[in-house]
Design an enzyme around this catalytic site. Structure first.
Site, PDB file in Angstrom:
ATOM      1  CG  HIS A   1      34.745  33.338  44.112  1.00 60.02           C
ATOM      2  ND1 HIS A   1      34.158  34.339  44.853  1.00 60.02           N
ATOM      3  CD2 HIS A   1      33.770  32.386  43.970  1.00 60.02           C
ATOM      4  CE1 HIS A   1      32.921  34.026  45.145  1.00 60.02           C
ATOM      5  NE2 HIS A   1      32.646  32.842  44.626  1.00 60.02           N
TER       6      HIS A   1
ATOM      7  CG  HIS B   1      33.362  43.071  44.095  1.00 56.47           C
ATOM      8  ND1 HIS B   1      32.125  42.914  43.543  1.00 56.47           N
ATOM      9  CD2 HIS B   1      33.477  42.122  45.063  1.00 56.47           C
ATOM     10  CE1 HIS B   1      31.501  41.927  44.172  1.00 56.47           C
ATOM     11  NE2 HIS B   1      32.289  41.424  45.086  1.00 56.47           N
TER      12      HIS B   1
ATOM     13  CG  ASP C   1      38.416  37.655  49.600  1.00 59.92           C
ATOM     14  OD1 ASP C   1      37.911  37.586  48.471  1.00 59.92           O
ATOM     15  OD2 ASP C   1      38.047  36.939  50.556  1.00 59.92           O
TER      16      ASP C   1
HETATM   17  C1  SDX Z   1      35.124  37.757  45.980  1.00 57.92           C
HETATM   18  O1  SDX Z   1      31.275  38.363  42.966  1.00 57.92           O
HETATM   19  C2  SDX Z   1      31.280  38.428  44.242  1.00 57.92           C
HETATM   20  O2  SDX Z   1      30.361  38.916  44.886  1.00 57.92           O
HETATM   21  C3  SDX Z   1      32.544  37.816  44.889  1.00 57.92           C
HETATM   22  C4  SDX Z   1      32.661  38.033  46.403  1.00 57.92           C
HETATM   23  C5  SDX Z   1      31.592  37.278  47.175  1.00 57.92           C
HETATM   24  O3  SDX Z   1      31.295  37.683  48.304  1.00 57.92           O
HETATM   25  O4  SDX Z   1      31.130  36.212  46.666  1.00 57.92           O
HETATM   26  O5  SDX Z   1      32.578  39.414  46.699  1.00 57.92           O
HETATM   27  C6  SDX Z   1      33.994  37.482  46.916  1.00 57.92           C
HETATM   28  O6  SDX Z   1      35.412  36.936  45.155  1.00 57.92           O
HETATM   29  C7  SDX Z   1      35.823  39.086  46.045  1.00 57.92           C
HETATM   30  C8  SDX Z   1      36.923  39.254  44.950  1.00 57.92           C
HETATM   31  C9  SDX Z   1      38.167  38.533  45.432  1.00 57.92           C
HETATM   32  N1  SDX Z   1      39.180  38.489  44.341  1.00 57.92           N
HETATM   33  C10 SDX Z   1      40.278  39.264  44.391  1.00 57.92           C
HETATM   34  O7  SDX Z   1      40.529  40.080  45.289  1.00 57.92           O
HETATM   35  C11 SDX Z   1      41.248  39.011  43.252  1.00 57.92           C
HETATM   36  C12 SDX Z   1      41.749  40.343  42.699  1.00 57.92           C
HETATM   37  N2  SDX Z   1      40.671  41.023  41.995  1.00 57.92           N
HETATM   38  C13 SDX Z   1      40.490  40.779  40.637  1.00 57.92           C
HETATM   39  O8  SDX Z   1      41.053  39.740  40.029  1.00 57.92           O
HETATM   40  C14 SDX Z   1      39.239  41.390  40.028  1.00 57.92           C
HETATM   41  O9  SDX Z   1      39.070  42.632  40.564  1.00 57.92           O
HETATM   42  C15 SDX Z   1      37.947  40.580  40.163  1.00 57.92           C
HETATM   43  C16 SDX Z   1      38.137  39.183  39.683  1.00 57.92           C
HETATM   44  C17 SDX Z   1      37.506  40.564  41.577  1.00 57.92           C
HETATM   45  C18 SDX Z   1      36.904  41.274  39.323  1.00 57.92           C
HETATM   46  O10 SDX Z   1      37.319  41.175  38.011  1.00 57.92           O
HETATM   47  P1  SDX Z   1      36.492  41.826  36.802  1.00 57.92           P
HETATM   48  O11 SDX Z   1      35.206  42.388  37.269  1.00 57.92           O
HETATM   49  O12 SDX Z   1      36.462  40.821  35.714  1.00 57.92           O
HETATM   50  O13 SDX Z   1      37.354  43.080  36.389  1.00 57.92           O
HETATM   51  P2  SDX Z   1      38.470  43.054  35.301  1.00 57.92           P
HETATM   52  O14 SDX Z   1      39.408  41.904  35.518  1.00 57.92           O
HETATM   53  O15 SDX Z   1      37.798  43.190  33.973  1.00 57.92           O
HETATM   54  O16 SDX Z   1      39.282  44.392  35.661  1.00 57.92           O
HETATM   55  C19 SDX Z   1      38.952  45.644  35.093  1.00 57.92           C
HETATM   56  C20 SDX Z   1      40.274  46.405  35.062  1.00 57.92           C
HETATM   57  C21 SDX Z   1      41.383  45.661  34.315  1.00 57.92           C
HETATM   58  O17 SDX Z   1      42.300  46.639  33.858  1.00 57.92           O
HETATM   59  P3  SDX Z   1      42.345  46.985  32.257  1.00 57.92           P
HETATM   60  O18 SDX Z   1      42.362  45.685  31.485  1.00 57.92           O
HETATM   61  O19 SDX Z   1      41.051  47.776  32.029  1.00 57.92           O
HETATM   62  O20 SDX Z   1      43.567  47.814  32.066  1.00 57.92           O
HETATM   63  O21 SDX Z   1      40.775  46.533  36.419  1.00 57.92           O
HETATM   64  C22 SDX Z   1      41.999  45.815  36.532  1.00 57.92           C
HETATM   65  C23 SDX Z   1      42.047  44.846  35.375  1.00 57.92           C
HETATM   66  O22 SDX Z   1      43.421  44.539  35.034  1.00 57.92           O
HETATM   67  N3  SDX Z   1      41.955  45.097  37.803  1.00 57.92           N
HETATM   68  C24 SDX Z   1      42.987  44.973  38.621  1.00 57.92           C
HETATM   69  C25 SDX Z   1      42.507  44.255  39.722  1.00 57.92           C
HETATM   70  N4  SDX Z   1      41.223  43.957  39.530  1.00 57.92           N
HETATM   71  C26 SDX Z   1      40.895  44.474  38.327  1.00 57.92           C
HETATM   72  N5  SDX Z   1      44.273  45.407  38.530  1.00 57.92           N
HETATM   73  C27 SDX Z   1      45.056  45.100  39.568  1.00 57.92           C
HETATM   74  N6  SDX Z   1      44.676  44.420  40.669  1.00 57.92           N
HETATM   75  C28 SDX Z   1      43.416  43.975  40.759  1.00 57.92           C
HETATM   76  N7  SDX Z   1      43.038  43.297  41.843  1.00 57.92           N
END
Ligand code: SDX
Length: 437
Positions: free
Chosen positions: A268, A307, A363
Site C-alpha cells: 500500500h 493496482h 507510488d
Molecule cells: C497504493 O487501493 C488503492 O487505491 C491504493 C492506493 C491509494 O491511493 O490508496 O492507490 C495506493 O497502495 C498503490 C499500490 C502500491 N503498491 C505497489 O505498488 C506494490 C506492487 N503492486 C502489487 O503488489 C499489486 O499490484 C497490488 C497490491 C497493488 C494490487 O494487487 P491485487 O489487486 O491483489 O492484484 P494481484 O496481486 O491479484 O495481481 C494480479 C496478477 C498476479 O499475477 P498472477 O498470479 O495472475 O500470475 O498481477 C501480478 C500478480 O502476481 N502482479 C504483479 C504486480 N502486481 C500484480 N506482478 C509483478 N509486479 C507487480 N507489482
C-alpha cells in the site's frame, strides 16, 4: 432502468428468488433468504480481500479503473492539481464544495492555528531510538493524541468531530517533522502559521539558524500538488481500516493511527519507499531486462506497478511525472527517473504486464521526486500519510453520518474441526511433533 432485478434459481430446492439490483449491486443480506430448509442459515457471499464487495455508499471520491479516472467530489484530479491548493482540496473533500476566498482564508487560519502540539509530545518522541522508522513514530504519536483530547470520544457530536478533524490535519505535518528532526538529532522547529501548509512543513523539516525559513516556491508548489494527489482514493486498504475501526465508535485519533498502520504496508503506501530501493538495486538501465525476468518468473514484484482498481494508467502517476520535471529544474535531475522511465517503457511493451493490466501507480514516480527534494526513503510513506489524513477523515465523517452505519463485523466460512471433547493430558498423543521456534 426498468426491472432492476435479478432472479436466482436455487437448484438444491428449485426455488427461485427475485432480488432488487441497487446501483449495480445486490444487498448481501437479500441472499440470506435462500435456504435449503428452516434450519439453514441462508446464503452468504465469500469475498476474501473484498475483491468484489461494496462496503459502503460514498460521495467523496469517484474512480473508474478501466478509464483511469479519479475525481474528488466530481472534480477531475487533473483540474484540482492545476488550479487548487491542498487546503482548498481538503475543504472540498470534507465539506463537498470548493471554498470561496473568505472561507478558504478562515479554513487555512484554523488549520494552521492547530499545527502546534502539546509539549509532552516531544517527551515521548524522545523515547524512540534515533533510527526509529518515522511511520512507527507517527502511528504511536497520533494514537497518543487521543489521551490529550478526551472529548474526542464523543464521536456523535458533529462540533467535537470537526474540532478533532481540524486538529489532526493541523498537527500531522508537525508530528512528521518532529520525527524527522529527532532522527537527525536536531532541535524541533515550531510551526510558522504565516507560511502555507506545505511551506510550514518544509520550515519544520529544514529550518536551520536563519531567522525565518524561506521555502523554494517551486518545491513548495510541487509538494502541495503531491499532497492533493494523495489526499483520497475511495475504499483503499487504509481507508477501509479507518471505516472499520471508526465503526466501533473509537475516537478519531486511535482510528487514524490504525489507518496509518495499514498505509505503512509495502503493498500500500509503503510501496513508494520500496520503489526507490528497487531502482537503487537495479542501478543502471542495462540491468533492467534481468530484473524484469525475475518479476516475470514470480521472484520479485515490480513495486509501484499494478493496482486493484486501475487497469489503466493511474492518472496521478501521469501528473507526478510532470511535477518531477519541474522539481528537477531546481534540484537537478534525479538519475533514477531515467531508469524508471525505461523500466516503464519495457514493462508496458511486455505481455506479462499488458495481459495483467499492470501500469505505474501513484507510488512509481513519487519517491524519485521526494528523494530529489531531499527526503530520505523512510519519510516517503509519511509524505503519503500527511495528505491522506484528510481523505481518511472525510470518509470517517461520511460514515459517522451514514444512517446505515453499524459496527463492521464480517462473517467467515468455518473450515476447522467439528465438535470434539477434551482428552486428559496424559492420554494426548501429538499427531505430528510440534517444532517450537
Ligand atoms: C497504493 O487501493 C488503492 O487505491 C491504493 C492506493 C491509494 O491511493 O490508496 O492507490 C495506493 O497502495 C498503490 C499500490 C502500491 N503498491 C505497489 O505498488 C506494490 C506492487 N503492486 C502489487 O503488489 C499489486 O499490484 C497490488 C497490491 C497493488 C494490487 O494487487 P491485487 O489487486 O491483489 O492484484 P494481484 O496481486 O491479484 O495481481 C494480479 C496478477 C498476479 O499475477 P498472477 O498470479 O495472475 O500470475 O498481477 C501480478 C500478480 O502476481 N502482479 C504483479 C504486480 N502486481 C500484480 N506482478 C509483478 N509486479 C507487480 N507489482
Amino acid at each position: 432502468m426498468a426491472n432492476e432485478t435479478i432472479t436466482i434459481v436455487d437448484n438444491r430446492t428449485n426455488q427461485s428468488y427475485t432480488l432488487p439490483i441497487y446501483h449495480g449491486t445486490i444487498r448481501a443480506m437479500d441472499l440470506r433468504q435462500i435456504k435449503t430448509g428452516p434450519d439453514d442459515f441462508g446464503l452468504m457471499t465469500y469475498d476474501p480481500a473484498y475483491m468484489n464487495t461494496a462496503a459502503c455508499h460514498s460521495a467523496v471520491t469517484y474512480l473508474d479503473g478501466d478509464r483511469g479516472i479519479l475525481r474528488y467530489r466530481g472534480y477531475p484530479i487533473e483540474q484540482l492539481a492545476e488550479h487548487c491548493t491542498f487546503l482548498e482540496v481538503a475543504y472540498l473533500l470534507l465539506y463537498g464544495e470548493l471554498p470561496n476566498a473568505v472561507d478558504l482564508d478562515c479554513w487555512s487560519q484554523e488549520i494552521m492555528a492547530h499545527s502546534l502540539t502539546h509539549e509532552s509530545v516531544k517527551k515521548f518522541m524522545e523515547g524512540f531510538n534515533y533510527d526509529a522508522h518515522p511511520m512507527g513514530i507517527l502511528i504511536s504519536t497520533v494514537a497518543a493524541l487521543s489521551t490529550f483530547y478526551s472529548e474526542s470520544r464523543n464521536v456523535h457530536d458533529p462540533k467535537i468531530r470537526r474540532k478533532q478533524i481540524v486538529r489532526l490535519i493541523g498537527k500531522m505535518p508537525t508530528l512528521a517533522a518532529y520525527a524527522y528532526r529527532h532522527r537527525l538529532g536536531l532541535p524541533y522547529v515550531a510551526p510558522d502559521p504565516d507560511l502555507g501548509y506545505a511551506k510550514n512543513y518544509m520550515n519544520m523539516l529544514w529550518k536551520r539558524l536563519e531567522p525565518k525559513y524561506v521555502a523554494n516556491p517551486v518545491l513548495a508548489h510541487a509538494l502541495d500538488v503531491l499532497f492533493i494527489l494523495h489526499a483520497d482514493h475511495e475504499q483503499n486498504c487504509s481507508t477501509s481500516t479507518m471505516r472499520a475501526v471508526g465503526s466501533s465508535n473509537a475516537d478519531p485519533y486511535s482510528t487514524t493511527a490504525a489507518a496509518i498502520a495499514a498505509l505503512s504496508g509495502p503493498l500500500h503506501g509503503g510501496a513508494n519507499e520500496e520503489v526507490l530501493r528497487m531502482l537503487a538495486e537495479i542501478g543502471s538501465k542495462d540491468q533492467i531486462p534481468g530484473f524484469i525476468q525475475q518479476v516475470k518468473t514470480g521472484h520479485r514484484k515490480l513495486m509501484g506497478f499494478g493496482h486493484r482498481v486501475y487497469k489503466n494508467y493511474d492518472p496521478r502517476a501521469r501528473i507526478i511525472k510532470r511535477v518531477a520535471e519541474e522539481v528537477f529544474e531546481v534540484t537537478g535531475r534525479n538519475p533514477k527517473i531515467d531508469t524508471a522511465i525505461e523500466l516503464e517503457r519495457i514493462a508496458l511493451s511486455d505481455d506479462y504486464f499488458i495481459s495483467r493490466k499492470l501500469y505505474p501507480n501513484v507510488d512509481f514516480y513519487s519517491g524519485i521526486i521526494y528523494e530529489a527534494m531531499g527526503f530520505t526513503p523512510d519519510q516517503f510513506t509519511v509524505l503519503f500519510g500527511i495528505p491522506r489524513t484528510v481523505g481518511w477523515l472525510a470518509q470517517w465523517q461520511e460514515m459517522m453520518e451514514d444512517p446505515e452505519r453499524k459496527i463492521a463485523r464480517p462473517r467467515q466460512v468455518y473450515t476447522g474441526e467439528d465438535k470434539r471433547d477434551v482428552v486428559p493430558i496424559e492420554l494426548r498423543v501429538p499427531k505430528t511433533p510440534l517444532v517450537l521456534a
